[in-house]
Design a protein around this motif. Sequence first.
Motif, PDB file in Angstrom:
ATOM      1  N   GLU A 160     -14.878 -52.222 -33.898  1.00 36.91           N
ATOM      2  CA  GLU A 160     -14.822 -52.440 -35.341  1.00 36.91           C
ATOM      3  C   GLU A 160     -14.042 -51.335 -36.039  1.00 36.91           C
ATOM      4  N   SER A 161     -14.249 -50.100 -35.615  1.00 36.69           N
ATOM      5  CA  SER A 161     -13.545 -48.978 -36.223  1.00 36.69           C
ATOM      6  C   SER A 161     -12.043 -49.075 -35.987  1.00 36.69           C
ATOM      7  N   MET A 162     -11.631 -49.468 -34.792  1.00 40.16           N
ATOM      8  CA  MET A 162     -10.214 -49.600 -34.476  1.00 40.16           C
ATOM      9  C   MET A 162      -9.584 -50.748 -35.257  1.00 40.16           C
ATOM     10  N   LYS A 163     -10.312 -51.850 -35.411  1.00 36.78           N
ATOM     11  CA  LYS A 163      -9.775 -52.978 -36.172  1.00 36.78           C
ATOM     12  C   LYS A 163      -9.585 -52.617 -37.639  1.00 36.78           C
ATOM     13  N   ARG A 164     -10.514 -51.844 -38.211  1.00 36.91           N
ATOM     14  CA  ARG A 164     -10.367 -51.419 -39.601  1.00 36.91           C
ATOM     15  C   ARG A 164      -9.124 -50.567 -39.803  1.00 36.91           C
ATOM     16  N   CYS A 165      -8.723 -49.853 -38.753  1.00 34.79           N
ATOM     17  CA  CYS A 165      -7.519 -49.010 -38.834  1.00 34.79           C
ATOM     18  C   CYS A 165      -6.267 -49.766 -38.413  1.00 34.79           C
ATOM     19  N   GLY A 166      -6.390 -51.069 -38.165  1.00 35.12           N
ATOM     20  CA  GLY A 166      -5.241 -51.858 -37.780  1.00 35.12           C
ATOM     21  C   GLY A 166      -4.815 -51.674 -36.347  1.00 35.12           C
ATOM     22  N   ILE A 167      -5.732 -51.232 -35.493  1.00 30.27           N
ATOM     23  CA  ILE A 167      -5.433 -51.014 -34.073  1.00 30.27           C
ATOM     24  C   ILE A 167      -6.133 -52.088 -33.267  1.00 30.27           C
ATOM     25  N   GLU A 168      -5.377 -52.736 -32.386  1.00 26.78           N
ATOM     26  CA  GLU A 168      -5.971 -53.734 -31.512  1.00 26.78           C
ATOM     27  C   GLU A 168      -6.765 -53.027 -30.426  1.00 26.78           C
ATOM     28  N   PRO A 169      -8.046 -53.274 -30.340  1.00 29.47           N
ATOM     29  CA  PRO A 169      -8.851 -52.577 -29.325  1.00 29.47           C
ATOM     30  C   PRO A 169      -8.326 -52.842 -27.922  1.00 29.47           C
ATOM     31  N   PRO A 170      -8.055 -51.775 -27.149  1.00 30.49           N
ATOM     32  CA  PRO A 170      -7.546 -51.963 -25.790  1.00 30.49           C
ATOM     33  C   PRO A 170      -8.644 -52.168 -24.769  1.00 30.49           C
ATOM     34  N   LEU A 171      -9.910 -52.192 -25.245  1.00 28.40           N
ATOM     35  CA  LEU A 171     -11.016 -52.269 -24.301  1.00 28.40           C
ATOM     36  C   LEU A 171     -10.991 -53.607 -23.577  1.00 28.40           C
TER      37      LEU A 171
END
Length: 470
Positions: free
Chosen positions: A437-448
Amino acid sequence: MGRLESSWSATPHTADAYIYMHWQTLVARSRTGCEDYDHLRKYLQLVRDNVAGPEGFTLHSQPKDPSGNVDHLAAKAIEAAWKEWSEMGNCESSGTMSRADMERLGVTERAKDGELIGIKRYGKDAGPWGFSIQLIDPVLLDNRHYVKLQNGNYIRHGIEFNDAGRRVAYYFREFDEMMMGYVQFDRGAMNYKRVDAKDVLHWFIPEIIGQKRGLPSTRTALWRMRMLSGFEDAALVNARVGAAKMGFFKDPDADDIDEDGLPMDADPGTFANIGNRDFIPWQSQFPNNETEAFTRNGLRSSASGLGVSYNNLASDLTSVNFSSIRQGALDEREMWKGEQFSFVCQWLYPLFKSWLEYSLLAQKILVNGKPLKWERFEKYKTVAFSGHRWAWIDPQADMQANMQAVTMGWKSPSSVIEEATGRDAEDVWEEIRQDKESMKRCGIEPPLPNVFIPPQSPETSAQAKSNQPE
């Protein structure tokens, strides 16, 4: 029953008789050995680091509502309160140790003395929380205190039992702390303080049926360690003198030298003058090629008695390969896990239940500013403890094996997490969710990646594609 077996005991002793005769001597020699012998101090370090770990044991609260779902609010509140109580100044009666310190000391004392004893303290004198543990020296529990009580109970080794063998009370010796060595010769005049068994925590690992007190884990290694230490001391002194002394002068016709004039120390490169005539060279025999082999064999036997690997005890990795050190580490870890499980069952679970009972009654566990209800004690007491876990010896192979076990249904993802890290699986899932969720808020696609889904090889992917219907 021949000549060679004449000194070999042929009469079996009960656990009570053995402890009555040998407990005090074994504890005294174990304490001395752990202070004086390098390798026994190393053993205690191994116990601390492997049983308790650097941070002690972790509590995982698991209260469930009637539908079977975990009550996360109550779980977080209980874990937060337990963490606060575990800080230095709250959990231990003197206020000088945190719970992790107390657990590291406790597992060390169990290995050295054979047992760990604590008394539950309540009220304002117990610290800011109102509940704490006072650690007790096991020597205060007289191993030769034997009494038959009028109510049918009996006292063995300072502990009162009923007819069913259940512990009723503990009798701790009272005397002036200035008395050296806990010695009081008039046993009939000795004073004891009676403490109900429900207020005492007593952890030891029973090894004999009917055993009522613990025995030091060091006991079979003590004699060999003492002999080995004496041998090493003698070899070192001999080597030092051999490096300093080069020879002697001797005069067969000279008068005897006054004893006070004889040199009593060894200085490098000196020749001792004892008559100024014949020169007699002298050369030390130690250290020689046999010294290392003798020491290694002694340490191997001691390591077997202590239940640890020789390589860890001796800090010697010169003769190992990957397979041997892996097998040795796995065998040793099983022993540490057994000690962890015993500590959790005999110490941590009873401690937690007493702490929870007091904390609920004192309204110290809060959810949104409101205390948890005492009436739900049975629900809230459902917990698990996880101890120290170890890094994988071959991370890639072990991780691949766990992934395959999960894929085949032999293991669950949560069991893999708990075995490998000692953490609560739900905490890991929550961290992953928060990270995404934190990565999505920053516009980063989670690589997990998808958790525990093993990557497919090209051959497997091609085969799967060919099997798809058109």
